[in-house]
Write a protein that holds these residues in place. Structure first.
Motif, PDB file in Angstrom:
ATOM      1  N   UNK A  87       0.842  -1.198   0.000  1.00  0.00           N
ATOM      2  CA  UNK A  87       0.000   0.000   0.000  1.00  0.00           C
ATOM      3  C   UNK A  87       0.878   1.248   0.000  1.00  0.00           C
ATOM      4  N   UNK A  88       0.390   2.277  -0.663  1.00  0.00           N
ATOM      5  CA  UNK A  88       0.942   3.624  -0.583  1.00  0.00           C
ATOM      6  C   UNK A  88      -0.061   4.418   0.251  1.00  0.00           C
ATOM      7  N   UNK A  89       0.402   5.043   1.326  1.00  0.00           N
ATOM      8  CA  UNK A  89      -0.555   5.685   2.214  1.00  0.00           C
ATOM      9  C   UNK A  89      -0.055   7.037   2.708  1.00  0.00           C
ATOM     10  N   UNK A  90      -0.989   7.793   3.285  1.00  0.00           N
ATOM     11  CA  UNK A  90      -0.677   9.095   3.873  1.00  0.00           C
ATOM     12  C   UNK A  90      -1.173   9.103   5.308  1.00  0.00           C
ATOM     13  N   UNK A 109       1.067  17.206  10.810  1.00  0.00           N
ATOM     14  CA  UNK A 109       1.957  16.474   9.910  1.00  0.00           C
ATOM     15  C   UNK A 109       1.137  15.754   8.835  1.00  0.00           C
ATOM     16  N   UNK A 110       1.761  15.578   7.693  1.00  0.00           N
ATOM     17  CA  UNK A 110       1.207  14.771   6.607  1.00  0.00           C
ATOM     18  C   UNK A 110       2.369  13.972   6.047  1.00  0.00           C
ATOM     19  N   UNK A 111       2.403  12.685   6.340  1.00  0.00           N
ATOM     20  CA  UNK A 111       3.565  11.848   6.049  1.00  0.00           C
ATOM     21  C   UNK A 111       3.186  10.733   5.092  1.00  0.00           C
ATOM     22  N   UNK A 112       3.931  10.627   3.993  1.00  0.00           N
ATOM     23  CA  UNK A 112       3.625   9.642   2.959  1.00  0.00           C
ATOM     24  C   UNK A 112       4.644   8.514   2.983  1.00  0.00           C
ATOM     25  N   UNK A 113       4.199   7.324   2.656  1.00  0.00           N
ATOM     26  CA  UNK A 113       5.120   6.201   2.635  1.00  0.00           C
ATOM     27  C   UNK A 113       4.487   4.964   2.045  1.00  0.00           C
ATOM     28  N   UNK A 114       5.141   3.850   2.277  1.00  0.00           N
ATOM     29  CA  UNK A 114       4.705   2.573   1.719  1.00  0.00           C
ATOM     30  C   UNK A 114       4.802   1.519   2.803  1.00  0.00           C
ATOM     31  N   UNK A 115       3.900   0.557   2.767  1.00  0.00           N
ATOM     32  CA  UNK A 115       3.949  -0.575   3.683  1.00  0.00           C
ATOM     33  C   UNK A 115       3.770  -1.849   2.874  1.00  0.00           C
ATOM     34  N   UNK A 116       4.623  -2.828   3.154  1.00  0.00           N
ATOM     35  CA  UNK A 116       4.516  -4.151   2.541  1.00  0.00           C
ATOM     36  C   UNK A 116       4.072  -5.125   3.625  1.00  0.00           C
ATOM     37  N   UNK A 117       3.021  -5.870   3.341  1.00  0.00           N
ATOM     38  CA  UNK A 117       2.484  -6.839   4.294  1.00  0.00           C
ATOM     39  C   UNK A 117       2.605  -8.245   3.709  1.00  0.00           C
ATOM     40  N   UNK A 129       7.540  -1.241   6.938  1.00  0.00           N
ATOM     41  CA  UNK A 129       7.119   0.132   6.662  1.00  0.00           C
ATOM     42  C   UNK A 129       8.287   0.961   6.190  1.00  0.00           C
ATOM     43  N   UNK A 130       8.104   1.689   5.109  1.00  0.00           N
ATOM     44  CA  UNK A 130       9.198   2.449   4.514  1.00  0.00           C
ATOM     45  C   UNK A 130       8.730   3.871   4.235  1.00  0.00           C
ATOM     46  N   UNK A 131       9.471   4.869   4.738  1.00  0.00           N
ATOM     47  CA  UNK A 131       9.216   6.258   4.375  1.00  0.00           C
ATOM     48  C   UNK A 131       8.364   7.022   5.347  1.00  0.00           C
ATOM     49  N   UNK A 132       7.354   6.382   5.957  1.00  0.00           N
ATOM     50  CA  UNK A 132       6.441   7.109   6.833  1.00  0.00           C
ATOM     51  C   UNK A 132       7.190   7.703   8.012  1.00  0.00           C
ATOM     52  N   UNK A 133       8.041   6.884   8.674  1.00  0.00           N
ATOM     53  CA  UNK A 133       8.693   7.359   9.887  1.00  0.00           C
ATOM     54  C   UNK A 133       9.663   8.494   9.613  1.00  0.00           C
ATOM     55  N   UNK A 134      10.463   8.383   8.525  1.00  0.00           N
ATOM     56  CA  UNK A 134      11.434   9.437   8.250  1.00  0.00           C
ATOM     57  C   UNK A 134      10.744  10.740   7.863  1.00  0.00           C
ATOM     58  N   UNK A 135       9.633  10.657   7.122  1.00  0.00           N
ATOM     59  CA  UNK A 135       8.871  11.855   6.787  1.00  0.00           C
ATOM     60  C   UNK A 135       8.285  12.500   8.037  1.00  0.00           C
ATOM     61  N   UNK A 136       7.727  11.669   8.912  1.00  0.00           N
ATOM     62  CA  UNK A 136       7.088  12.177  10.118  1.00  0.00           C
ATOM     63  C   UNK A 136       8.114  12.859  11.027  1.00  0.00           C
ATOM     64  N   UNK A 137       9.256  12.189  11.226  1.00  0.00           N
ATOM     65  CA  UNK A 137      10.284  12.764  12.097  1.00  0.00           C
ATOM     66  C   UNK A 137      10.858  14.043  11.514  1.00  0.00           C
ATOM     67  N   UNK A 161       9.840   5.194  -2.670  1.00  0.00           N
ATOM     68  CA  UNK A 161       9.932   3.736  -2.670  1.00  0.00           C
ATOM     69  C   UNK A 161       9.234   3.159  -3.894  1.00  0.00           C
ATOM     70  N   UNK A 162       9.836   2.135  -4.477  1.00  0.00           N
ATOM     71  CA  UNK A 162       9.193   1.345  -5.534  1.00  0.00           C
ATOM     72  C   UNK A 162       9.215  -0.116  -5.112  1.00  0.00           C
ATOM     73  N   UNK A 163       8.201  -0.861  -5.458  1.00  0.00           N
ATOM     74  CA  UNK A 163       8.194  -2.312  -5.266  1.00  0.00           C
ATOM     75  C   UNK A 163       7.836  -2.972  -6.585  1.00  0.00           C
TER      76      UNK A 163
END
Length: 265
Positions: A87-90, A109-117, A129-137, A161-163
């Motif tokens: 998923x790509x999420x905000x 905050x508005x943080x975008x990223x990707x999660x692979x389950x 989870x990739x990207x959400x945490x670094x954007x948020x911080x 991120x690309x998958x």
């Protein structure tokens, strides 16, 4: 819901992941965790201090909801590959509570990223989870930045991120490519400096098909992607050729257009 021992479709897997956000994260219904996660679920990016298993899942979301009481997550895009869902999420919220030791700042905050389950028999088994945490911080003032030299302006680097599924029979080739990158470190680092990439990771998520995840951070990920796909440097040409054989396409091909939809701040 108990799918154990049953064949679960990709659409059912996607519906399970939607419940994570619709019921658990956004509404705070923690009972959902006991229904849709395996007891031995592994979260590869929990909050610091989280215990293993279901208790860690609840710990992470509880910590986020304390720090951001109005936390909501929107799924921008979702795809499924066998037992994996991507998923790509905000993530949006207001920092009105303590989070990771940071006193409330009141920042929105508005943080975008990707999660692979990865799911197994209708239950969630692993999460990356990739990207959400670094954007948020970064938005709280403690994100990753380019290391400034004397007299340089500090520049925020944004994750992208690309998958891509690995073609049948190409997993060993993907691993060989990663090994060769390690032996060509000088060429690799020069390539990434030319694209203004400060950080890059590539890893394999096992499954049928296996998924390769490509994560980079740069001031402008779209521009970095264009640089990688158009470069005539021998190393870049070699890497593109190998990854096209592995995936059927260049991982960063057409990335600039996709990054414009929820991938880039």
């Amino acid at each position: 819901m108990d799918h154990r021992g049953a064949r679960v479709s990709t659409e059912e897997n996607k519906a399970i992941i939607r419940r994570v956000f619709d019921e658990f994260v956004n509404k705070g219904d923690f009972s959902v965790v006991d229904e849709i996660y395996r007891d031995d679920m592994v979260d590869h990016q929990p909050l610091p201090g989280a215990p293993d298993g279901l208790a860690g899942v609840k710990y992470t979301i509880a910590g986020l909801r304390r720090g951001f009481p109005d936390l909501t997550v929107t799924i921008e895009d979702m795809s499924a590959h066998a037992d994996h869902v991507v998923i790509h999420n905000t993530w949006r919220g207001t920092h009105d509570g303590e989070f990771l030791g940071i006193a409330p700042t009141g920042r929105r905050i508005s943080s975008k990223g990707i999660v692979v389950w990865r799911l197994q028999d209708g239950l969630i088994a692993e999460r990356w989870g990739i990207g959400v945490d670094s954007n948020m911080l970064a938005q709280l003032g403690i994100g990753r930045s380019a290391r400034p030299g004397r007299g340089r302006v500090r520049t925020t680097h944004v994750p992208a991120v690309r998958t891509l599924p690995v073609l049948p029979g190409r997993v060993d080739q993907w691993r060989r490519v990663q090994q060769e990158i390690g032996t060509r470190a000088v060429d690799y680092e020069a390539s990434r400096r030319a694209a203004e990439i400060s950080r890059e990771r590539m890893w394999l998520v096992p499954g049928a098909p296996a998924l390769a995840v490509y994560h980079l951070e740069a001031p402008d990920p779209g521009r970095a992607a264009k640089t990688l796909t158009s470069s005539t440097a021998p190393f870049d040409q070699w890497l593109r050729h190998e990854l096209v054989e592995v995936h059927g396409r260049d991982p960063w091909q057409d990335a600039a257009a996709e990054l414009g939809h929820g991938w880039e701040r």
